[in-house]
Scaffold this motif. Structure first.
Motif, PDB file in Angstrom:
ATOM      1  N   ARG A  24       2.318   1.714  -3.321  1.00  0.00           N
ATOM      2  CA  ARG A  24       1.555   2.326  -4.359  1.00  0.00           C
ATOM      3  C   ARG A  24       1.278   3.693  -4.163  1.00  0.00           C
ATOM      4  O   ARG A  24       0.857   4.264  -4.924  1.00  0.00           O
ATOM      5  N   HIS A  25       1.250   4.089  -2.990  1.00  0.00           N
ATOM      6  CA  HIS A  25       1.094   5.572  -2.352  1.00  0.00           C
ATOM      7  C   HIS A  25       2.241   6.230  -3.230  1.00  0.00           C
ATOM      8  O   HIS A  25       1.734   7.539  -3.837  1.00  0.00           O
ATOM      9  N   GLY A  31       1.761   6.764  -6.574  1.00  0.00           N
ATOM     10  CA  GLY A  31       0.747   7.728  -7.099  1.00  0.00           C
ATOM     11  C   GLY A  31       1.464   9.238  -6.941  1.00  0.00           C
ATOM     12  O   GLY A  31       1.026  10.158  -7.797  1.00  0.00           O
ATOM     13  N   GLN A  65       7.573  15.096  -0.466  1.00  0.00           N
ATOM     14  CA  GLN A  65       6.709  14.197  -0.959  1.00  0.00           C
ATOM     15  C   GLN A  65       7.326  13.235  -1.952  1.00  0.00           C
ATOM     16  O   GLN A  65       7.449  12.024  -1.680  1.00  0.00           O
ATOM     17  N   GLY A  81       0.832  -1.123  -0.001  1.00  0.00           N
ATOM     18  CA  GLY A  81       0.172  -0.076  -0.040  1.00  0.00           C
ATOM     19  C   GLY A  81       0.838   1.266   0.016  1.00  0.00           C
ATOM     20  O   GLY A  81       0.651   2.050  -0.816  1.00  0.00           O
ATOM     21  N   ALA A  82       1.783   1.337   0.811  1.00  0.00           N
ATOM     22  CA  ALA A  82       2.741   2.399   0.718  1.00  0.00           C
ATOM     23  C   ALA A  82       3.673   2.620  -0.271  1.00  0.00           C
ATOM     24  O   ALA A  82       3.723   3.767  -0.937  1.00  0.00           O
TER      25      ALA A  82
END
Length: 188
Positions: free
Chosen positions: A128-129, A132, A173, A125-126
């Protein structure tokens, strides 16, 4: 002092020595025909003296040429033979170890019935973030990630924007996404 135990002795054997004229008990087996794929071969029973005589006359290299003897005595004798490859149609291939964080999950996934196997996600999940944040999809490779990271750092860095710090949060980010993705197991 005479030894009472001999290698290959079958104590209590009921047969007599098979050499004509010998009345000693036949306690040792000697091959008449060698073992093969068809079975163990045939044996005869010999006494201790006759089995010693039989063994001393045995020559493994009998009938071989000098080149064949040298090849048989080579330390690598037998390694040059071809072996057949293992068949791959016996089951599904093993899942990639990189798809799992726990090795036991990888092993158990191999033995789950095909219908019940769950699709293994390439990225966590991290990760994939982080993809993104960089504007990339799941089918990307590490080279593409590195190129996109480099482009975004140049775009958002204050030195490239005349000292403008409005994009500082976005730059943080992007850097964090790169730190996450460069060690992703999908790229291992």
């Amino acid at each position: 002092m005479r030894q009472t135990r001999f290698h290959g002795r079958v104590e209590g054997a009921a047969a007599c020595c098979s050499v004509p004229g010998c009345s000693e008990p036949g306690e040792f087996r000697a091959p008449v025909t060698p073992s093969s794929f068809d079975g163990p071969g045939s044996f005869r029973w010999l006494c201790l003296d006759h089995v010693r005589q039989f063994n001393s006359a045995y020559n493994f290299f009998a009938g071989m040429t000098p080149d064949e003897i040298e090849a048989a005595q080579s330390p690598t004798a037998g390694w040059e033979r071809q072996t057949r490859a293992f068949a791959s149609n016996g089951g599904d291939p093993m899942p990639s170890w990189g798809d799992f964080s726990d090795p036991l999950d990888a092993i158990s996934a191999r033995f789950r019935p095909t219908a019940k196997r769950q699709a293994v996600e390439r990225f966590s999940g991290a990760e994939r973030h982080a993809l993104g944040v960089l504007g990339l999809k799941d089918d990307t490779d590490l080279h593409s990630v590195r190129r996109r990271y480099s482009d975004l750092v140049r775009r958002y860095h204050p030195d490239r924007n005349g000292g403008d710090r409005r994009h500082e949060k976005k730059l943080g980010q992007v850097i964090e996404a790169w730190q996450t993705l460069k060690i992703a197991r999908a790229f291992a």
